[in-house]
Design a protein around this motif. Structure first.
Motif, mmCIF file in Angstrom:
data_model
loop_
_atom_site.group_PDB
_atom_site.id
_atom_site.type_symbol
_atom_site.label_atom_id
_atom_site.label_comp_id
_atom_site.label_asym_id
_atom_site.label_seq_id
_atom_site.Cartn_x
_atom_site.Cartn_y
_atom_site.Cartn_z
ATOM 1 N N THR A 74 37.354 61.625 46.312
ATOM 2 C CA THR A 74 37.227 62.990 46.826
ATOM 3 C C THR A 74 36.341 63.046 48.061
ATOM 4 N N GLY A 75 35.612 61.989 48.316
ATOM 5 C CA GLY A 75 34.754 61.972 49.509
ATOM 6 C C GLY A 75 34.915 60.641 50.200
ATOM 7 N N ARG A 76 33.840 60.211 50.796
ATOM 8 C CA ARG A 76 33.905 58.900 51.399
ATOM 9 C C ARG A 76 33.306 57.921 50.400
ATOM 10 N N ALA A 77 34.134 57.028 49.854
ATOM 11 C CA ALA A 77 33.642 56.104 48.828
ATOM 12 C C ALA A 77 32.461 55.322 49.382
ATOM 13 N N ALA A 78 31.381 55.261 48.577
ATOM 14 C CA ALA A 78 30.158 54.622 49.050
ATOM 15 C C ALA A 78 30.350 53.125 49.259
ATOM 16 N N LEU A 79 31.234 52.517 48.481
ATOM 17 C CA LEU A 79 31.463 51.074 48.574
ATOM 18 C C LEU A 79 32.956 50.808 48.446
ATOM 19 N N PHE B 272 35.054 37.488 49.873
ATOM 20 C CA PHE B 272 34.414 38.813 49.795
ATOM 21 C C PHE B 272 33.060 38.774 49.081
ATOM 22 N N ASP B 273 32.587 37.565 48.756
ATOM 23 C CA ASP B 273 31.342 37.433 47.993
ATOM 24 C C ASP B 273 30.162 38.105 48.691
ATOM 25 N N ALA B 274 30.174 38.057 50.005
ATOM 26 C CA ALA B 274 29.022 38.583 50.736
ATOM 27 C C ALA B 274 29.184 40.064 51.086
ATOM 28 N N ILE B 275 30.298 40.662 50.633
ATOM 29 C CA ILE B 275 30.551 42.063 50.978
ATOM 30 C C ILE B 275 30.029 42.950 49.836
ATOM 31 N N ALA B 276 29.255 43.959 50.151
ATOM 32 C CA ALA B 276 28.784 44.896 49.119
ATOM 33 C C ALA B 276 29.992 45.678 48.606
ATOM 34 N N ARG B 277 30.172 45.676 47.272
ATOM 35 C CA ARG B 277 31.382 46.291 46.712
ATOM 36 C C ARG B 277 31.191 46.584 45.232
ATOM 37 N N LEU B 278 32.086 47.407 44.690
ATOM 38 C CA LEU B 278 32.094 47.661 43.251
ATOM 39 C C LEU B 278 33.146 46.741 42.640
ATOM 40 N N LYS B 279 32.692 45.847 41.746
ATOM 41 C CA LYS B 279 33.606 44.836 41.223
ATOM 42 C C LYS B 279 34.273 45.271 39.927
ATOM 43 N N ILE B 280 35.577 45.110 39.885
ATOM 44 C CA ILE B 280 36.334 45.362 38.653
ATOM 45 C C ILE B 280 37.160 44.104 38.404
ATOM 46 N N VAL B 281 36.877 43.470 37.262
ATOM 47 C CA VAL B 281 37.438 42.137 37.040
ATOM 48 C C VAL B 281 38.477 42.149 35.918
ATOM 49 N N PHE B 282 39.585 41.522 36.180
ATOM 50 C CA PHE B 282 40.606 41.296 35.151
ATOM 51 C C PHE B 282 40.831 39.790 35.051
ATOM 52 N N THR B 283 40.812 39.278 33.825
ATOM 53 C CA THR B 283 41.087 37.859 33.638
ATOM 54 C C THR B 283 42.393 37.726 32.865
ATOM 55 N N ASP B 284 43.331 37.064 33.462
ATOM 56 C CA ASP B 284 44.686 36.973 32.907
ATOM 57 C C ASP B 284 45.219 38.367 32.527
ATOM 58 N N GLY B 285 44.868 39.341 33.306
ATOM 59 C CA GLY B 285 45.374 40.696 33.094
ATOM 60 C C GLY B 285 44.546 41.536 32.136
ATOM 61 N N LYS C 124 44.548 57.837 44.392
ATOM 62 C CA LYS C 124 44.783 59.107 45.079
ATOM 63 C C LYS C 124 43.592 59.342 46.001
ATOM 64 N N VAL C 125 43.839 59.401 47.281
ATOM 65 C CA VAL C 125 42.755 59.705 48.217
ATOM 66 C C VAL C 125 42.976 61.138 48.685
ATOM 67 N N GLU C 126 42.031 62.001 48.302
ATOM 68 C CA GLU C 126 42.181 63.426 48.600
ATOM 69 C C GLU C 126 41.963 63.708 50.085
ATOM 70 N N ALA C 127 42.233 64.940 50.483
ATOM 71 C CA ALA C 127 42.193 65.296 51.904
ATOM 72 C C ALA C 127 40.881 64.870 52.557
ATOM 73 N N GLY C 128 40.988 64.160 53.637
ATOM 74 C CA GLY C 128 39.820 63.757 54.412
ATOM 75 C C GLY C 128 38.978 62.660 53.789
ATOM 76 N N ALA C 129 39.330 62.205 52.585
ATOM 77 C CA ALA C 129 38.511 61.196 51.910
ATOM 78 C C ALA C 129 38.883 59.792 52.401
ATOM 79 N N GLU C 130 38.032 58.813 52.039
ATOM 80 C CA GLU C 130 38.213 57.453 52.544
ATOM 81 C C GLU C 130 37.913 56.423 51.479
ATOM 82 N N LEU C 131 38.741 55.406 51.401
ATOM 83 C CA LEU C 131 38.497 54.330 50.439
ATOM 84 C C LEU C 131 38.975 52.989 50.997
ATOM 85 N N THR C 132 38.216 51.945 50.667
ATOM 86 C CA THR C 132 38.659 50.581 50.940
ATOM 87 C C THR C 132 38.832 49.867 49.612
ATOM 88 N N VAL C 133 39.963 49.208 49.444
ATOM 89 C CA VAL C 133 40.191 48.414 48.244
ATOM 90 C C VAL C 133 40.356 46.952 48.650
#
Ligand SMILES: Nc1ncnc2c1ncn2[C@@H]1O[C@H](COP(=O)(O)OP(=O)(O)O)[C@@H](O)[C@H]1O
Ligand SMILES: [Mg+2]
Lengths: 428, 251
Positions: free
Chosen positions: A158-163, A78-91, A185-194
């Motif tokens: 609540t909307g369409r997640a930008a990334l 996923f390195d080349a995919i534009a995304r919001l990174k959230i990192v956990f190391t050993d939890g 929680k993805v609200e009505a009509g909203a969209e997210l990719t994880v």
């Protein structure tokens, strides 16, 4: 119901070193989860859904050692995919390696910060979907996780997640034992990719609860860490309202033990849920997909597509169930689980189940286990394709139906190239 | 081009002898036909030359331009210039026809130390050749031979042959299951490839394909042997009298 003394002792030992944060809504949810767990105890080999997978390394108090994996100079997936990174190391959340937790159309709060605040939307999800998913099949590690998870994220869209939100799980200590819990929680009509990737720890226990409101869309693509000795026990609990779409795909290469539970409830009408997996294992590899899909709404569609490539004694397990409740008319349920055994030592154990209480439904399921098609192999070779390359082509062809469940072509291509790399590195 | 000497073949798993001393010599640029009753060993001969598992060569040799074929892996035989159009082309679900063709072309180029074709160049060539065989874009996208009609499968074999430009082409009953129009297309595809440096071995049951692909030499095979060799008139004789007379003659 009282637990047998041995089970109670095993549970006491398992949780002795863990701390149960108190107070607030979260403390209450954790206490409830511990109460649930105390009636269940830890799983044993005689439990119906643990017959094919030995839970002892997940039950033992200390995480078994897992050497760190050196991926060389290969770029992480996923390195080349534009995304919001959230990192956990050993939890443990790694603020330095993570992006700021801000994204248009999305609220992100760390679980570790959530206990003190009163987050109404998360109260209706945290431990709630997990608890719903405890019947009719008990999932003790999920309750354990709800009680003791040390961190994770609570995400409301609540909307369409930008990334896409990209959860990255690094493994830095050979004896780490991580417990992460996320609620989405993805609200009505909203969209997210994880996106999720990485081993996370020597032993990772993870719960992902996903609540989709009317017309919400959720894509989940995960690549489980390549560390050969890591262990992972993960759960996805999803609840879908009317017209919601849920798609989850998991790539697994390596890992000594992987148990992935997916528990999905199609509650509203006209909802669709797809869960898919492509797993490749060589040698000391045990991979278990356990899926439970409940159709409660009408005209819902579900698909389960699980493919495993096994060699040198690797073991694959698939336990998949479609439950169609009374009134869930016009259900369209599809389930396929297949393994490609590249030698005689490997093993695939499948337990496909259908339980149907409505009369106007269409459900199909199939499970197969086979070797590489020699005739197709010869055909390719006769056109000049060297044997190894021909085999890899046929392996990828075998996995294609599962990879086709990844909607984003750039991500699908990334997954295909990882698999090609893996096949090139493993003699077969 | 192709020299087969005293070739004896049995099944690996059983004690069944299939080829009992086949001799065949095909010069560059020639077209040979093999005719013969069902079960006489024609497909076995083509499979053994292409390197399929399951057969054991107990005696004899087969060389392509002097190189011993029987020692090579199937892909090495292909790179050396051998091509077999299968009697029953194989379906490969999950592998796109285009990917299959490009992988094959580039694998052979690589084996010969040539540069791989760029995606753009490859596409151009494939499209042009597919068009002459009336293979549409959809057939190129679909998985190899999956859901193809009998005629489409055979045309797809000829497309592969046209892309790979082999020196020695073996066609195993490429005409079976084809209507007259499809047979003409296939024959035109083959004739377009005929040249002084390329040879053909056309296995067929019927004379009618040989009306379109004119052979230089015709062989009759029976019970694992070549029992007669002659000119194109031999095919006509079989067409009129069947195999019975020929078989009786040999006995
Ligand atoms: N793999 C095999 N297993 C069993 N019998 C075979 C096999 N290959 C060929 N044969 C037998 O060998 C004989 C010749 O078959 P084949 O080469 O297909 O003939 P033809 O193409 O001339 O019809 C037949 O009797 C056939 O049944
Ligand atoms: Mg035949």
């Amino acid at each position: 119901m009282a637990l047998a003394q041995a089970k109670a002792d095993a549970l006491a030992a398992r949780i002795a070193g863990l701390s149960l944060p108190q107070g607030g809504w979260l403390g209450a949810a954790r206490a409830d989860a511990l109460a649930r767990l105390s009636t269940m105890g830890l799983p044993g080999k005689r439990d119906e859904y643990w017959r094919y997978t030995d839970p002892s390394s997940l039950n033992q108090p200390e995480a078994p050692h897992a050497a760190l994996f050196d991926a060389g100079d290969e770029a992480p997936i996923f390195d080349a995919i534009a995304r919001l990174k959230i990192v956990f190391t050993d939890g443990v959340f790694d603020a330095g390696a993570s992006d700021p937790l801000t994204l248009a159309g999305v609220e992100i709060i760390r679980l570790a910060d959530a206990g003190a605040t009163d987050i109404h939307w998360a109260r209706e999800i945290y431990g709630v979907l997990e608890a719903r998913g405890q019947t009719p099949v008990q999932r003790p590690f999920a309750a354990l996780n709800t009680a003791f998870a040390t961190d994770g994220v609570l995400v409301r869209v609540t909307g369409r997640a930008a990334l896409p939100i990209s959860l990255i799980y690094n493994h830095a200590s050979e004896s780490s034992d991580a417990m992460l819990h996320h609620c989405i929680k993805v609200e009505a009509g909203a969209e997210l990719t994880v996106l999720e990737n990485g081993p996370g720890a020597a032993r990772l226990t993870k719960v992902l609860e996903v609540d989709l409101a009317e017309g919400a869309t959720f894509h989940h693509i995960r690549a489980q860490g390549r560390d050969h000795q890591r262990r992972a026990c993960t759960h996805v609990f999803a609840r879908l309202a009317r017209n919601a779409l849920f798609k989850s795909f998991t790539l697994t290469a390596n890992g000594r033990l992987t148990r992935n539970d997916a528990v999905i409830e199609l509650l509203g009408d006209d909802a669709a849920a797809h869960v898919a997996g492509a797993a490749v294992g060589d040698g000391d590899f045990h991979h278990d997909d356990t899926v439970f899909i409940t159709h409660a709404g009408q005209r819902c569609e579900s698909r389960q597509v699980f493919k495993k490539v096994l060699m040198n004694g690797a073991v694959g397990v698939f336990q998949g169930k479609i439950l169609v409740k009374q009134g869930a008319q016009k259900t369209d349920g599809y389930q396929i689980s297949q393994s490609l055994l590249l030698d005689g030592d490997s093993q695939f154990l499948a337990k496909p189940e259908l339980e149907i209480y409505a009369d106007d439904v269409k459900c199909s399921h199939g499970s197969t286990s086979g070797a590489i098609d020699d005739v197709a192999l010869f055909y390719l070779q006769s056109r000049g394709v060297p044997k190894r390359a021909a085999q890899s082509l046929l392996v990828l062809a075998f996995l294609a139906e599962a990879i086709a469940e990844v909607a984003d072509e750039a991500i699908a291509e990334d997954i295909r190239s990882r698999l090609e790399g893996w096949l090139a590195r493993h003699e077969h | 081009m192709l020299e087969i000497k005293n070739l004896h073949v049995k099944l690996q798993e059983e004690d069944k002898i299939i080829l009992r001393g086949v001799d065949l010599s095909i010069k560059a640029g020639e077209v040979h036909a093999i005719m013969g009753p069902n079960g006489s060993g024609k497909s076995t001969l083509s499979y053994v030359l292409a390197g399929r598992d399951g057969y054991e060569v107990t005696d004899g040799s087969a060389t392509l331009e002097g190189a011993e074929l029987l020692e090579m892996e199937p892909e090495e035989r292909a790179a050396a210039g051998l091509f077999l159009a299968f009697q029953y082309p194989v379906e490969i679900p999950g592998v796109g026809n285009m990917t299959f063709l490009r992988t094959a072309v580039n694998a052979q180029r690589k084996a010969r130390g040539e540069e791989e074709l760029s995606a753009g160049d490859f596409l151009k060539v494939v499209r042009a050749k597919a068009k002459t065989l009336k293979i549409d874009a959809d057939m190129l996208k679909r998985p190899v031979n999956v859901g193809f009609s009998g005629g489409e499968k055979k045309r797809n074999e000829i497309l592969q042959m046209a892309m790979l430009e082999p020196k020695m082409c073996i066609l195993d009953e490429t005409d079976s299951g084809l209507d007259v129009d499809a047979m003409k297309l296939v024959a035109e595809g083959v004739n377009a490839l005929r040249d002084a440096g390329r040879s053909f071995l056309v296995i067929t049951h019927y004379q009618r394909l040989l009306d379109h692909i004119k052979p230089d030499v015709v062989h009759i095979m029976a019970a694992g042997r070549i029992i007669r060799t002659g000119g194109p008139e031999l095919a006509l004789e079989v067409e009129h009298n069947g195999y019975a007379d020929l078989l009786a003659e040999v006995k």
